[in-house]
Design a protein around this motif. Structure first.
Motif, mmCIF file in Angstrom:
data_model
loop_
_atom_site.group_PDB
_atom_site.id
_atom_site.type_symbol
_atom_site.label_atom_id
_atom_site.label_comp_id
_atom_site.label_asym_id
_atom_site.label_seq_id
_atom_site.Cartn_x
_atom_site.Cartn_y
_atom_site.Cartn_z
ATOM 1 N N SER A 48 5.390 -0.122 -9.540
ATOM 2 C CA SER A 48 5.494 -0.292 -8.088
ATOM 3 C C SER A 48 4.944 -1.647 -7.669
ATOM 4 N N TYR A 49 3.830 -2.043 -8.238
ATOM 5 C CA TYR A 49 3.208 -3.329 -7.904
ATOM 6 C C TYR A 49 4.140 -4.484 -8.253
ATOM 7 N N ILE A 50 4.690 -4.466 -9.455
ATOM 8 C CA ILE A 50 5.560 -5.561 -9.908
ATOM 9 C C ILE A 50 6.852 -5.608 -9.086
ATOM 10 N N SER A 51 7.439 -4.431 -8.817
ATOM 11 C CA SER A 51 8.711 -4.390 -8.084
ATOM 12 C C SER A 51 8.550 -4.869 -6.660
ATOM 13 N N VAL A 52 7.486 -4.446 -5.975
ATOM 14 C CA VAL A 52 7.270 -4.872 -4.590
ATOM 15 C C VAL A 52 7.012 -6.376 -4.534
ATOM 16 N N ASN A 53 6.211 -6.871 -5.463
ATOM 17 C CA ASN A 53 5.934 -8.317 -5.487
ATOM 18 C C ASN A 53 7.200 -9.137 -5.685
ATOM 19 N N VAL A 99 1.455 9.141 -6.284
ATOM 20 C CA VAL A 99 1.789 10.554 -6.081
ATOM 21 C C VAL A 99 2.864 11.002 -7.076
ATOM 22 N N VAL A 100 3.886 10.163 -7.244
ATOM 23 C CA VAL A 100 4.959 10.489 -8.194
ATOM 24 C C VAL A 100 4.396 10.581 -9.615
ATOM 25 N N ARG A 156 0.797 -1.223 0.000
ATOM 26 C CA ARG A 156 0.000 0.000 0.000
ATOM 27 C C ARG A 156 0.838 1.286 0.000
ATOM 28 N N PRO A 157 1.833 1.454 0.887
ATOM 29 C CA PRO A 157 2.614 2.709 0.857
ATOM 30 C C PRO A 157 3.430 2.883 -0.423
ATOM 31 N N PHE A 158 3.915 1.800 -0.981
ATOM 32 C CA PHE A 158 4.666 1.890 -2.234
ATOM 33 C C PHE A 158 3.746 2.293 -3.386
ATOM 34 N N MET A 159 2.539 1.730 -3.396
ATOM 35 C CA MET A 159 1.581 2.088 -4.429
ATOM 36 C C MET A 159 1.152 3.549 -4.278
#
Length: 292
Positions: free
Chosen positions: A274-279, A219-220, A211-214
């Motif tokens: 962000s989703y792919i990188s965090v996963n 925002v970016v 959630r915070p990464f997304m």
């Protein structure tokens, strides 16, 4: 401890700024391609609608008959604009162009009245012009129909080539931009890979960790899209000041679609990256985090 936290925050802030700048530059390129594709379509219509078909009238056709013919042609689906040029006006224009009056040594006015017909863009092609010419020459008041057939063919072929090149460029740039933004996002997530693993150890769900990464990615993407729209808008404003005639090609609809495309692309690509990188880091084991 406090100094270490400040250093970590400063480093994270620099990563966010770097990501925002790189995303903005990529979105500017994407926006330029979208603007070029949409402008090419409007330019194609503009060029086609400014190609002129000259309808030459017979010598016996009166001014009233010519005006009635103009009214009839305006009801045709292919007519965009019609200008009537009388014999006297044609003689005056040619005399000014040549610097002498041909009627003085010929004894008569050698020019005929004409109708300058400008077609709608959908009819400015070889097939449509053939049946339009056949229809016009079937009128007894029309002596001949003249148009630059080769020029229209060249215009259509060149515009098709330009559109194809722009579409290929858009596809390539989309792929490259995704890779650039994905690598930048991945570096930011990589710097916090141990934090992700620690949250996993305390029982945090994947959704909670993501959630915070997304949110940061959204925002970016939003800030980068707004900055890119400002840069593109400033460039278009400068073009309008340099060449006001471009307002008929770069319309407000084009600018609105370009801005929406930049905003949508900026949000989607940063969220997806962000989703792919965090996963990727969520699936890793603890020992693998030290090997990358």
């Amino acid at each position: 401890m406090r100094k270490r936290r400040k250093t970590t925050r400063r480093r994270h802030g620099m990563q966010v700024v770097t990501l925002c700048i790189s995303t903005t530059m990529v979105l500017i390129l994407i926006g330029l391609v979208v603007l070029s594709v949409l402008t090419a379509h409007n330019l194609s219509n503009y060029v086609k609608e400014n190609l002129t078909v000259t309808v030459m009238l017979g010598d016996t056709v009166t001014t009233n008959e010519a005006h009635r013919l103009c009214r009839d042609l305006y009801h045709r689906p292919y007519a965009r604009n019609i200008d009537y040029v009388s014999k006297e006006q044609a003689l005056k224009e040619q005399s000014e162009a040549m610097g002498s009056d041909p009627s003085e040594f010929l004894g008569v006015n050698p020019f005929v009245a004409t109708l300058e017909l400008q077609l709608k863009s959908d009819y400015a092609n070889r097939d449509s012009l053939q049946w339009i010419e056949k229809e016009l020459t079937g009128n007894p008041k029309v002596s001949d129909v003249v148009y630059q057939e080769d020029l229209m063919d060249k215009v259509n072929k060149n515009l098709q080539k330009v559109s194809l090149v722009l579409l290929i460029l858009a596809a390539l740039l989309t792929f490259i931009s995704y890779q650039l933004i994905s690598n930048t996002v991945r570096l930011g997530v990589y710097a916090r890979r141990f934090l992700i693993h620690t949250m996993k150890l305390v029982g945090a769900s994947w959704g909670f960790i993501r959630r915070p990464f997304m949110r940061d990615g959204m925002v970016v993407g939003l800030v980068a899209a707004l900055l890119a729209c400002l840069v593109l808008g400033g460039g278009v404003w400068w073009l309008f000041r340099y060449e006001p005639g471009l307002t008929g090609i770069i319309t407000w609809q084009v600018l609105a679609i370009t801005g929406a495309a930049v905003l949508l692309f900026g949000l989607i690509i940063t969220l997806l990256c962000s989703y792919i990188s965090v996963n990727r880091f969520l699936r890793m084991r603890a020992r693998d985090l030290y090997k990358i």
